[in-house]
Every structure is written in C-alpha cells, then in structure tokens.
Scaffold this active site. Structure first.
Site, PDB file in Angstrom:
ATOM      1  CG  ASP A   1       3.218  52.107  28.243  1.00  0.00           C
ATOM      2  OD1 ASP A   1       2.246  52.687  28.752  1.00  0.00           O
ATOM      3  OD2 ASP A   1       4.071  51.506  28.920  1.00  0.00           O
TER       4      ASP A   1
ATOM      5  CB  THR B   1      -8.303  49.559  33.178  1.00  0.00           C
ATOM      6  OG1 THR B   1      -7.928  49.903  31.838  1.00  0.00           O
ATOM      7  CG2 THR B   1      -8.396  48.053  33.328  1.00  0.00           C
ATOM      8  NE  ARG B   2      -4.968  55.569  36.162  1.00  0.00           N
ATOM      9  CZ  ARG B   2      -3.927  56.275  35.688  1.00  0.00           C
ATOM     10  NH1 ARG B   2      -4.111  57.485  35.204  1.00  0.00           N
ATOM     11  NH2 ARG B   2      -2.708  55.775  35.700  1.00  0.00           N
ATOM     12  CE1 TYR B   3      -2.244  54.399  31.512  1.00  0.00           C
ATOM     13  CE2 TYR B   3      -2.767  52.643  33.068  1.00  0.00           C
ATOM     14  CZ  TYR B   3      -1.959  53.691  32.669  1.00  0.00           C
ATOM     15  OH  TYR B   3      -0.887  54.051  33.445  1.00  0.00           O
TER      16      TYR B   3
HETATM   17  C1  LIG Z   1      -0.842  51.866  29.744  1.00  0.00           C
HETATM   18  S1  LIG Z   1      -0.590  50.844  31.133  1.00  0.00           S
HETATM   19  C2  LIG Z   1      -1.944  49.665  31.065  1.00  0.00           C
HETATM   20  C3  LIG Z   1      -2.122  48.932  32.349  1.00  0.00           C
HETATM   21  C4  LIG Z   1      -3.234  47.855  32.367  1.00  0.00           C
HETATM   22  N1  LIG Z   1      -2.964  46.804  31.416  1.00  0.00           N
HETATM   23  C5  LIG Z   1      -4.576  48.466  32.149  1.00  0.00           C
HETATM   24  O1  LIG Z   1      -5.227  48.170  31.136  1.00  0.00           O
HETATM   25  O2  LIG Z   1      -5.002  49.261  32.987  1.00  0.00           O
HETATM   26  C6  LIG Z   1       0.792  49.842  30.606  1.00  0.00           C
HETATM   27  C7  LIG Z   1       1.504  49.209  31.789  1.00  0.00           C
HETATM   28  O3  LIG Z   1       2.449  48.285  31.296  1.00  0.00           O
HETATM   29  C8  LIG Z   1       3.638  48.382  32.090  1.00  0.00           C
HETATM   30  N2  LIG Z   1       4.705  47.842  31.236  1.00  0.00           N
HETATM   31  C9  LIG Z   1       5.137  48.349  30.061  1.00  0.00           C
HETATM   32  N3  LIG Z   1       6.078  47.567  29.521  1.00  0.00           N
HETATM   33  C10 LIG Z   1       6.235  46.507  30.381  1.00  0.00           C
HETATM   34  C11 LIG Z   1       7.066  45.369  30.371  1.00  0.00           C
HETATM   35  N4  LIG Z   1       7.917  45.118  29.360  1.00  0.00           N
HETATM   36  N5  LIG Z   1       6.975  44.509  31.395  1.00  0.00           N
HETATM   37  C12 LIG Z   1       6.116  44.731  32.423  1.00  0.00           C
HETATM   38  N6  LIG Z   1       5.301  45.813  32.480  1.00  0.00           N
HETATM   39  C13 LIG Z   1       5.361  46.694  31.468  1.00  0.00           C
HETATM   40  C14 LIG Z   1       3.720  49.841  32.461  1.00  0.00           C
HETATM   41  O4  LIG Z   1       4.492  50.063  33.617  1.00  0.00           O
HETATM   42  C15 LIG Z   1       2.243  50.188  32.662  1.00  0.00           C
HETATM   43  O5  LIG Z   1       1.847  49.985  33.998  1.00  0.00           O
END
Ligand SMILES: C[S@@+](CC[C@H](N)C(=O)[O-])C[C@H]1O[C@@H](n2cnc3c(N)ncnc32)[C@H](O)[C@@H]1O
Length: 295
Positions: free
Chosen positions: A183, A270-272
C-alpha cells in the site's frame, strides 16, 4: 476517528481499525511456542502505527466455503498480543514442526489474494512459504488458489507482517522475503505507515540468512524512490544489481538508478500490478541481499 485509506478506491465505510484480540486463552497451534521470558518492552513495532487499515471482512460464498474447508490446512494460528493482528512476543515458530521438514523459507509481506504465493510455491515444492496477510477475504481467496495449485508447502498467518517477522522468526531463518505492491500511503503525513521503513529494513537484514534476498516491486515512482533510500541506508543490505539497470521506458524518472533490478521472471501479474500498468505507471522491481549477520 476514521482511519485514512492507502487506496482511494477503497470505500470509506468499508474500513475498521485493528480490533482488540478476542479475550480467550490461546491454544498455540502446531509449531508455535511461547517463551516464558518474552519482554513486551523490547517490541520494536509497538509504535501504534501499522501499514494497514482493517476492512469489513465480508466474504462471498466461495470465500466462506474456503475458510470452512481449508483453514486447518493452510492457516497458521499464532498467539496474539493486544489486537487480532498482533503477535505475542516470544511466539517463535518451530519451522520443522510447521512444515514437517526444514527447507529454505520464503515469506511474503501482504500476500493479498495469493497469486504469487500459489504460483511460486507450486513451482518450488522443495521450498517452504509463509504469507502474512491481514484481510480475511483475501486469505480465503488465497486458500482456494493454494488448493487449486496443489500446494502443500505454504501457510498463511493472519497478522501484521512486521510483528510476525519480529516475533515468529529468528536470525537467519529467512531465505527470501517478498514485498510486492505494498500500500503506497501517498500523503506525507502517512509515510510513517509505509511497510518499507528503516525499522523493518533493519529487521529484515537480520532475519535473512547472509546472501538471502529481499524482492520488492511497486508501481509508484515515489515509493520506489523511497524504497531505494530506505534500503540504501541499511548497512545490512546491498543491491544485487549494483550497476544501473536500464528500463525500456524512456520517460521513467528512475531509469538508471542503482538498486533497481529487472522484473523477476517468476513474479506473476497480479491485480494490483495490472491496475498500475493500465493507469500508465511504470513498475519497478528491486532485489537486495543481506550482507551478513547483524548485531
Ligand atoms: C496493495 S495489496 C498487494 C497484494 C499483493 N502483494 C499483490 O501484489 O497482489 C497490499 C496487501 O498488503 C496487506 N498488508 C498491508 N500491510 C500489511 C501488514 N503489515 N501485514 C500483513 N499484510 C499487510 C493488505 O491487506 C493488502 O492485501
């Protein structure tokens, strides 16, 4: 107080702050031990600042069924501290008990819907994988993907990855760490929420075995630049690609910056990443390695 969202596309009413952990005695899961001598005051990440906001865990039917059927197989339950995504200090994993063997371990911070975890774990049955994720519907989707890919060498921990790295793992336990499309937390006053920060860089440098890799990717130029600065300031890490890597995009403001690397060929779209590319953003990969043991 309403929590800020890292992603403006997320609905404001679809969020909730990290909830207090339910008041129940924890029965440590397989492979998790809580040491009696743990000291809360040593918890580096008890700053009250986390890199996520909890959103309402509304699940569709497929996700609900996945939770019912696959939790025992893929979820690694861990002892909590004060909130439902915290990890009790001293709750060190016994990796041999968790996986029934000792193999090189990869951890993903924020494994989202599990696309990368399922693809790479299926391709490398000789390695073990743990994904940290805090959003329950994404965890349920990950379970389905792991099952579809026939994966038996991956587990999900529903916890803040920073706390998990600190308390569940020991020095040198990690062979690889992934942080893909974290994020972005764009606003300057929210930068302290970025998961890539000096505290975690120091922790990662010590959790990786000497020579172990930290792979990162982001579609935000300012976050890629931030990552380069944070990782570059950590003496326990060094870039794998010390020479500048040229990107095909001539408009890329970071083109030629040392510390970037070519796209990791095993990383699926990935979707992101797809959203970033569709919006015209350049994706930057970084690959850094741990130089050796830290104090
Ligand atoms: C923007 S998404 C990207 C997901 C994946 N890495 C991808 O590329 O599709 C970021 C993910 O990180 C998770 N996340 C953010 N901070 C985190 C933390 N401190 N520990 C575990 N998960 C976390 C969020 O819930 C979210 O699902």
């Amino acid at each position: 107080m309403t929590q800020p969202s890292p992603d403006p596309a997320r609905r404001a009413d679809d969020r909730a702050s990290d909830r207090p952990a339910p008041r129940r005695d924890h029965r440590p899961g397989l492979g998790v031990e809580v040491s009696a001598g743990a000291h809360r005051s040593e918890d580096v990440f008890r700053r009250g600042v986390v890199s996520f906001v909890r959103r309402s865990p509304r699940m569709n039917i497929s996700q609900t069924r996945a939770m019912e059927r696959l939790t025992d197989r893929y979820l690694l339950d861990v002892p909590r501290d004060t909130t439902s995504t915290s990890v009790a200090p001293g709750a060190r994993l016994d990796l041999e008990k968790v996986f029934g063997r000792r193999a090189p371990l990869t951890v993903e911070i924020g494994s989202g819907s599990g696309d990368t975890l399922a693809a790479v774990a299926a391709a490398h049955p000789d390695r073990d994988f743990i994904g940290f994720e805090v959003y329950l519907p994404s965890i349920a989707t990950t379970f389905n993907k792991l099952e579809d890919a026939g994966v038996s060498n991956a587990r999900i921990v529903m916890a803040d990855a920073a706390a998990g790295l600190e308390h569940l793992l020991g020095p040198g336990d990690l062979d690889e760490l992934w942080t893909f499309f974290p994020d972005p937390w764009h606003k300057k006053r929210h930068h302290k929420r970025r998961i890539v920060n000096p505290d975690i860089a120091r922790l990662v440098a010590g959790r990786l075995r000497p020579g172990g890799l930290w792979r990162l990717a982001t579609d935000w130029d300012d976050y890629a630049e931030w990552m380069l600065e944070v990782l570059g300031a950590e003496p326990g890490l060094e870039p794998v690609d010390a020479a500048p890597v040229t990107t095909p995009d001539e408009t890329d403001p970071l083109a030629g910056r040392p510390g970037l690397s070519p796209r990791w060929t095993e990383r699926p779209l990935t979707r992101y990443e797809g959203k970033g590319v569709a919006a015209g953003r350049t994706v930057h990969d970084l690959t850094w390695r741990a130089v050796g043991s830290r104090p």
